[in-house]
Scaffold this motif. Structure first.
Motif, PDB file in Angstrom:
ATOM      1  N   ILE A 183       0.817  -1.201   0.000  1.00 37.41           N
ATOM      2  CA  ILE A 183       0.000   0.000   0.000  1.00 37.41           C
ATOM      3  C   ILE A 183       0.861   1.265   0.000  1.00 37.41           C
ATOM      4  N   LEU A 184       2.127   1.134   0.410  1.00 43.08           N
ATOM      5  CA  LEU A 184       3.039   2.276   0.458  1.00 43.08           C
ATOM      6  C   LEU A 184       3.950   2.361  -0.760  1.00 43.08           C
ATOM      7  N   GLY A 185       3.814   1.411  -1.698  1.00 41.31           N
ATOM      8  CA  GLY A 185       4.665   1.395  -2.882  1.00 41.31           C
ATOM      9  C   GLY A 185       5.398   0.074  -3.027  1.00 41.31           C
ATOM     10  N   ASN A 186       6.273  -0.008  -4.022  1.00 38.83           N
ATOM     11  CA  ASN A 186       7.010  -1.231  -4.310  1.00 38.83           C
ATOM     12  C   ASN A 186       8.320  -1.287  -3.525  1.00 38.83           C
ATOM     13  N   ILE A 187       8.678  -2.488  -3.098  1.00 39.00           N
ATOM     14  CA  ILE A 187       9.903  -2.712  -2.328  1.00 39.00           C
ATOM     15  C   ILE A 187      10.672  -3.863  -2.964  1.00 39.00           C
ATOM     16  N   GLU A 188      11.967  -3.680  -3.152  1.00 37.85           N
ATOM     17  CA  GLU A 188      12.832  -4.759  -3.623  1.00 37.85           C
ATOM     18  C   GLU A 188      13.771  -5.161  -2.495  1.00 37.85           C
ATOM     19  N   VAL A 189      13.803  -6.440  -2.181  1.00 44.29           N
ATOM     20  CA  VAL A 189      14.619  -6.915  -1.069  1.00 44.29           C
ATOM     21  C   VAL A 189      15.155  -8.301  -1.389  1.00 44.29           C
ATOM     22  N   TYR A 190      16.309  -8.637  -0.820  1.00 42.88           N
ATOM     23  CA  TYR A 190      16.932  -9.942  -1.012  1.00 42.88           C
ATOM     24  C   TYR A 190      17.020 -10.665   0.328  1.00 42.88           C
ATOM     25  N   LYS A 191      16.952 -11.988   0.281  1.00 48.52           N
ATOM     26  CA  LYS A 191      17.159 -12.784   1.489  1.00 48.52           C
ATOM     27  C   LYS A 191      18.650 -12.739   1.815  1.00 48.52           C
ATOM     28  N   ALA A 192      18.999 -12.074   2.903  1.00 45.96           N
ATOM     29  CA  ALA A 192      20.400 -11.805   3.232  1.00 45.96           C
ATOM     30  C   ALA A 192      21.203 -13.079   3.441  1.00 45.96           C
ATOM     31  N   HIS A 232      15.403   0.291  16.700  1.00 51.13           N
ATOM     32  CA  HIS A 232      15.776  -0.834  15.844  1.00 51.13           C
ATOM     33  C   HIS A 232      17.162  -0.561  15.259  1.00 51.13           C
ATOM     34  N   ALA A 233      18.018  -1.581  15.283  1.00 53.80           N
ATOM     35  CA  ALA A 233      19.376  -1.444  14.762  1.00 53.80           C
ATOM     36  C   ALA A 233      19.526  -2.208  13.448  1.00 53.80           C
ATOM     37  N   TYR A 234      20.257  -1.599  12.511  1.00 51.26           N
ATOM     38  CA  TYR A 234      20.565  -2.266  11.252  1.00 51.26           C
ATOM     39  C   TYR A 234      21.918  -1.752  10.759  1.00 51.26           C
ATOM     40  N   LEU A 235      22.335  -2.185   9.569  1.00 52.56           N
ATOM     41  CA  LEU A 235      23.658  -1.835   9.049  1.00 52.56           C
ATOM     42  C   LEU A 235      23.556  -1.150   7.693  1.00 52.56           C
ATOM     43  N   GLU A 236      24.510  -0.259   7.444  1.00 55.93           N
ATOM     44  CA  GLU A 236      24.581   0.421   6.152  1.00 55.93           C
ATOM     45  C   GLU A 236      25.996   0.331   5.587  1.00 55.93           C
ATOM     46  N   LYS A 237      26.071   0.245   4.266  1.00 58.11           N
ATOM     47  CA  LYS A 237      27.346   0.316   3.557  1.00 58.11           C
ATOM     48  C   LYS A 237      27.088   1.032   2.243  1.00 58.11           C
ATOM     49  N   GLU A 238      27.674   2.227   2.115  1.00 56.80           N
ATOM     50  CA  GLU A 238      27.415   3.071   0.957  1.00 56.80           C
ATOM     51  C   GLU A 238      25.906   3.273   0.838  1.00 56.80           C
ATOM     52  N   ASN A 239      25.278   2.779  -0.216  1.00 59.11           N
ATOM     53  CA  ASN A 239      23.844   2.991  -0.390  1.00 59.11           C
ATOM     54  C   ASN A 239      23.034   1.737  -0.076  1.00 59.11           C
ATOM     55  N   GLN A 240      23.694   0.720   0.501  1.00 64.98           N
ATOM     56  CA  GLN A 240      23.041  -0.557   0.770  1.00 64.98           C
ATOM     57  C   GLN A 240      22.629  -0.655   2.245  1.00 64.98           C
ATOM     58  N   ILE A 241      21.589  -1.451   2.492  1.00 64.10           N
ATOM     59  CA  ILE A 241      21.097  -1.655   3.856  1.00 64.10           C
ATOM     60  C   ILE A 241      21.019  -3.150   4.146  1.00 64.10           C
ATOM     61  N   LEU A 242      21.564  -3.543   5.287  1.00 63.17           N
ATOM     62  CA  LEU A 242      21.439  -4.910   5.778  1.00 63.17           C
ATOM     63  C   LEU A 242      20.688  -4.856   7.105  1.00 63.17           C
ATOM     64  N   ASP A 243      19.429  -5.266   7.050  1.00 65.88           N
ATOM     65  CA  ASP A 243      18.615  -5.364   8.262  1.00 65.88           C
ATOM     66  C   ASP A 243      18.699  -6.825   8.700  1.00 65.88           C
ATOM     67  N   ILE A 244      19.725  -7.123   9.465  1.00 66.10           N
ATOM     68  CA  ILE A 244      20.050  -8.520   9.735  1.00 66.10           C
ATOM     69  C   ILE A 244      18.998  -9.210  10.590  1.00 66.10           C
ATOM     70  N   ALA A 245      18.306  -8.491  11.454  1.00 64.87           N
ATOM     71  CA  ALA A 245      17.283  -9.111  12.296  1.00 64.87           C
ATOM     72  C   ALA A 245      16.122  -9.649  11.465  1.00 64.87           C
ATOM     73  N   SER A 246      15.861  -9.026  10.310  1.00 64.42           N
ATOM     74  CA  SER A 246      14.803  -9.506   9.431  1.00 64.42           C
ATOM     75  C   SER A 246      15.372 -10.279   8.240  1.00 64.42           C
ATOM     76  N   ASN A 247      16.680 -10.564   8.291  1.00 69.26           N
ATOM     77  CA  ASN A 247      17.339 -11.325   7.220  1.00 69.26           C
ATOM     78  C   ASN A 247      17.135 -10.660   5.868  1.00 69.26           C
ATOM     79  N   ALA A 248      17.147  -9.321   5.864  1.00 67.59           N
ATOM     80  CA  ALA A 248      16.825  -8.555   4.662  1.00 67.59           C
ATOM     81  C   ALA A 248      18.019  -7.734   4.189  1.00 67.59           C
TER      82      ALA A 248
END
Length: 210
Positions: free
Chosen positions: A124-133, A185-201
């Motif tokens: 409902i908020l738009g399209n999201i692209e995500v990978y299984k980390a 909530h804690a997550y990780l960033e590298k350049e323009n990438q995001i690793l939300d490790i708690a959600s394996n995303a």
């Protein structure tokens, strides 16, 4: 400020909003039952937020869904929190996978397309692209971290990954609850990438994490 003081502040910022969040959810459910002229929920658990979600899971795709969604909007329901939770269950590792919780059943979720580790979500908020980390990092020395508990362990797993990957940055964000306030909530960033490790995303760009 000492560490103990920080922990107290953390609890204060999350506990009080959580209590009000539950109160609003309870009021919502009462209003919903009055609207459909029913006395009981389909799957009462005793927890207002869980009651709300399980009720929606049970009625999605029925004529009652429109009534439920209209009320959610009237109560300013935060769909971002719902979609975030749906991603948790969509990308869960085998040890944390729960078969009877369908990611598409969450409020705000519309469609999911999968191509191996890549997922394209219509919401409902738009399209999201995500990978299984866990698949993206399966050939790296840090893959062992994904064998640990991830859900609800954002601080621990973020720290574990950061220790082995110093080119990443740890980010602490304040995310909205379903109705009121928020939580850290804690997550990780590298350049323009995001690793939300708690959600394996793993999000290939910040623009894909909406």
């Amino acid at each position: 400020m000492k560490y103990e003081d920080f922990c107290k502040q953390l609890e204060l910022r999350e506990t009080i909003p959580n209590e009000k969040n539950n109160l609003i959810a309870a009021n919502f459910l009462l209003k919903y039952l009055q609207t459909i002229k029913e006395k009981e929920l389909s799957y009462p658990t005793g927890n207002p937020i869980e009651d709300l979600l399980y009720e929606y899971f049970s009625l999605k795709g029925t004529e009652k869904e429109e009534i439920f969604i209209k009320l959610l909007n009237d109560y300013h329901f935060k769909y971002s929190m719902s979609i975030h939770n749906a991603i948790y269950y969509l990308l869960a590792t085998p040890r944390e996978f729960i078969e009877n919780i369908d990611p598409l059943s969450w409020p705000g979720m519309q469609n999911i397309k999968r191509d191996n580790a890549n997922y394209k979500l219509e919401t409902i908020l738009g399209n999201i692209e995500v990978y299984k980390a866990s698949q993206i990092f399966s050939k790296t020395p840090s893959y062992h971290i994904f064998h640990k508990n991830l859900m609800g362990e954002c601080y621990e797993r973020t720290y574990d990954f950061l220790k082995e990957n110093t080119d990443y940055l740890a980010v602490l964000s304040y995310m909205p609850n379903f109705f009121y306030g928020g939580h850290y909530h804690a997550y990780l960033e590298k350049e323009n990438q995001i690793l939300d490790i708690a959600s394996n995303a793993f999000y290939p760009s910040k623009e894909s994490d909406k």
